[in-house]
Design a protein around this motif. Structure first.
Motif, short mmCIF file in Angstrom:
data_model
loop_
_atom_site.label_atom_id
_atom_site.label_comp_id
_atom_site.label_asym_id
_atom_site.label_seq_id
_atom_site.Cartn_x
_atom_site.Cartn_y
_atom_site.Cartn_z
N THR A 19 0.85 -1.19 0.00
CA THR A 19 0.00 0.00 0.00
C THR A 19 0.89 1.24 0.00
O THR A 19 2.08 1.17 0.30
CB THR A 19 -0.91 0.02 1.24
OG1 THR A 19 -0.09 0.03 2.42
CG2 THR A 19 -1.84 -1.17 1.27
N GLY A 20 0.27 2.37 -0.32
CA GLY A 20 1.02 3.62 -0.35
C GLY A 20 1.02 4.22 -1.74
O GLY A 20 0.16 3.93 -2.57
N SER A 21 2.00 5.06 -2.00
CA SER A 21 2.13 5.69 -3.31
C SER A 21 2.31 4.61 -4.38
O SER A 21 3.13 3.70 -4.21
CB SER A 21 3.34 6.63 -3.30
OG SER A 21 3.50 7.28 -4.54
N PRO A 22 1.54 4.64 -5.47
CA PRO A 22 1.61 3.54 -6.44
C PRO A 22 2.85 3.59 -7.34
O PRO A 22 3.27 4.66 -7.78
CB PRO A 22 0.33 3.72 -7.27
CG PRO A 22 -0.05 5.14 -7.10
CD PRO A 22 0.46 5.58 -5.77
N VAL A 23 3.39 2.41 -7.60
CA VAL A 23 4.52 2.23 -8.52
C VAL A 23 4.12 1.14 -9.51
O VAL A 23 3.76 0.03 -9.10
CB VAL A 23 5.80 1.81 -7.79
CG1 VAL A 23 6.97 1.68 -8.78
CG2 VAL A 23 6.15 2.79 -6.67
N LEU A 24 4.19 1.46 -10.79
CA LEU A 24 3.82 0.50 -11.84
C LEU A 24 5.08 0.08 -12.59
O LEU A 24 5.78 0.93 -13.15
CB LEU A 24 2.81 1.12 -12.79
CG LEU A 24 2.34 0.26 -13.97
CD1 LEU A 24 1.68 -1.03 -13.48
CD2 LEU A 24 1.38 1.04 -14.85
N PHE A 25 5.36 -1.22 -12.63
CA PHE A 25 6.54 -1.76 -13.29
C PHE A 25 6.17 -2.33 -14.66
O PHE A 25 5.22 -3.11 -14.77
CB PHE A 25 7.18 -2.84 -12.43
CG PHE A 25 7.74 -2.35 -11.13
CD1 PHE A 25 9.00 -1.76 -11.09
CD2 PHE A 25 7.03 -2.44 -9.94
CE1 PHE A 25 9.53 -1.29 -9.90
CE2 PHE A 25 7.54 -1.99 -8.74
CZ PHE A 25 8.80 -1.40 -8.72
N VAL A 26 6.96 -1.98 -15.68
CA VAL A 26 6.68 -2.37 -17.07
C VAL A 26 7.88 -3.16 -17.58
O VAL A 26 8.99 -2.63 -17.67
CB VAL A 26 6.41 -1.14 -17.95
CG1 VAL A 26 5.84 -1.55 -19.30
CG2 VAL A 26 5.47 -0.15 -17.26
N HIS A 27 7.67 -4.42 -17.93
CA HIS A 27 8.78 -5.34 -18.15
C HIS A 27 9.42 -5.24 -19.54
O HIS A 27 8.87 -4.65 -20.47
CB HIS A 27 8.33 -6.78 -17.88
CG HIS A 27 7.31 -7.33 -18.86
ND1 HIS A 27 7.64 -7.77 -20.11
CD2 HIS A 27 5.97 -7.51 -18.73
CE1 HIS A 27 6.56 -8.21 -20.74
NE2 HIS A 27 5.53 -8.07 -19.92
N GLU A 28 10.58 -5.87 -19.65
CA GLU A 28 11.34 -5.93 -20.91
C GLU A 28 10.83 -7.06 -21.79
O GLU A 28 10.01 -7.88 -21.37
CB GLU A 28 12.82 -6.12 -20.61
CG GLU A 28 13.16 -7.42 -19.90
CD GLU A 28 14.49 -8.00 -20.35
OE1 GLU A 28 14.78 -7.95 -21.57
OE2 GLU A 28 15.24 -8.50 -19.49
#
Length: 292
Positions: A19-28
């Motif tokens: 939870t908290g500030s959102p981080v979105l990871f986009v893969h190779e």
């Protein structure tokens, strides 16, 4: 298995931690959401971390129409994830293919980004290598189709910017290869042709990159040769960009040196969330060498 639906009806698999500030990871290209495990484990303790599989990467859908794969679609699929999860804006972190999508997202939907991390971005960008890259991308797609992913994966993972990972962490490299070998042959070939082969050169996007005003971190390994000059280009062009060059590293920097990669991201997120990330002083790009 959690899935969300894009605006063109494709189901994308995603995972969410914390939870908290959102981080979105986009893969190779050679990875999927599992490629971000060292980051999700670390940042999931204090951030809302989301990682998803691109279209063509099961358990996401693998549409059979090649026109449904493009750089624009990869960019818009990031927006689709945010929309589906009701996230107004997030830190967007992309590596390689995901880095290109993150960059395009940044200048197309700037209001949806808290910050941008563009890592390992630049393959095929050099103006004098465009034809070579297109030929190599097509050859790779044909090899996937001819051999199947189980056989083609290891050869792909032994490229000149991947052997660094193998030398540092043979077990980690073998895990990446095993995961890559399980990818869809059809999805990999369609992604290579539709997204990788056809994407525009970064050198054609200078005007668009100049519009980026959100905090931006460019990251590359110092032995990721195709990404070094494009990294400098993005640093020069984006007024809010910092450039990190990680020593003795190839392409998969988040897996090669996860502790260092995470440390750079942690400080970057801290400054971005605090509103303390700087914009470059225009005097830093004066034409003189020693002074005015």
């Amino acid at each position: 298995m959690p899935h969300l639906i894009t605006d063109d009806g494709i189901r994308l698999y995603y995972e969410e931690t914390g939870t908290g500030s959102p981080v979105l990871f986009v893969h190779e290209f050679a990875g999927d959401c599992r490629s971000w495990e060292p980051q999700v484990r670390h940042f999931g303790k204090s951030y809302r971390c989301i990682a998803f599989n691109a279209r063509g990467y099961p358990p996401s859908d693998v549409p059979g129409d090649g026109e449904r794969y493009s750089q624009a679609r990869a960019r818009d699929d990031i927006r689709a994830v945010l929309d589906a999860l009701q996230i107004d804006k997030a830190h967007i972190v992309g590596l390689s293919m995901g880095g290109f999508a993150t960059l395009h997202f940044g200048f197309t939907y700037p209001q949806r980004a808290r910050s941008l991390v563009v890592a390992g971005c630049g393959y095929g960008a050099a103006p004098d290598q465009r034809e070579q890259f297109a030929q190599e991308a097509e050859a790779a797609a044909r090899q996937f189709e001819a051999l199947g992913m189980a056989k083609a994966a290891e050869g792909y993972a032994l490229g000149p910017t991947r052997v660094q990972f193998q030398n540092k962490d043979p077990r980690g490299w073998a895990e990446l290869v095993a995961q890559f070998a399980g990818h869809s042959t059809e999805g990999s070939a369609l992604t290579m042709r539709g997204v990788q082969k056809r994407r525009p050169s970064l050198f054609e996007l200078v005007a668009e990159m100049k519009t980026i005003s959100v905090p931006t971190l460019i990251m590359t390994g110092d032995e990721d040769w195709p990404c070094l000059e494009p990294g400098l280009l993005m640093k020069r062009t984006i007024a809010t960009a910092a450039l990190v060059v990680m020593p003795n590293c190839g392409h998969a920097i988040n897996l090669e040196e996860p502790a260092a990669f995470n440390a750079h991201l942690a400080e970057f997120f801290r400054l971005a969330d605090a509103g303390a990330w700087p914009r470059r002083d225009p005097r830093a790009q004066a034409g003189s060498i020693l002074g005015r």
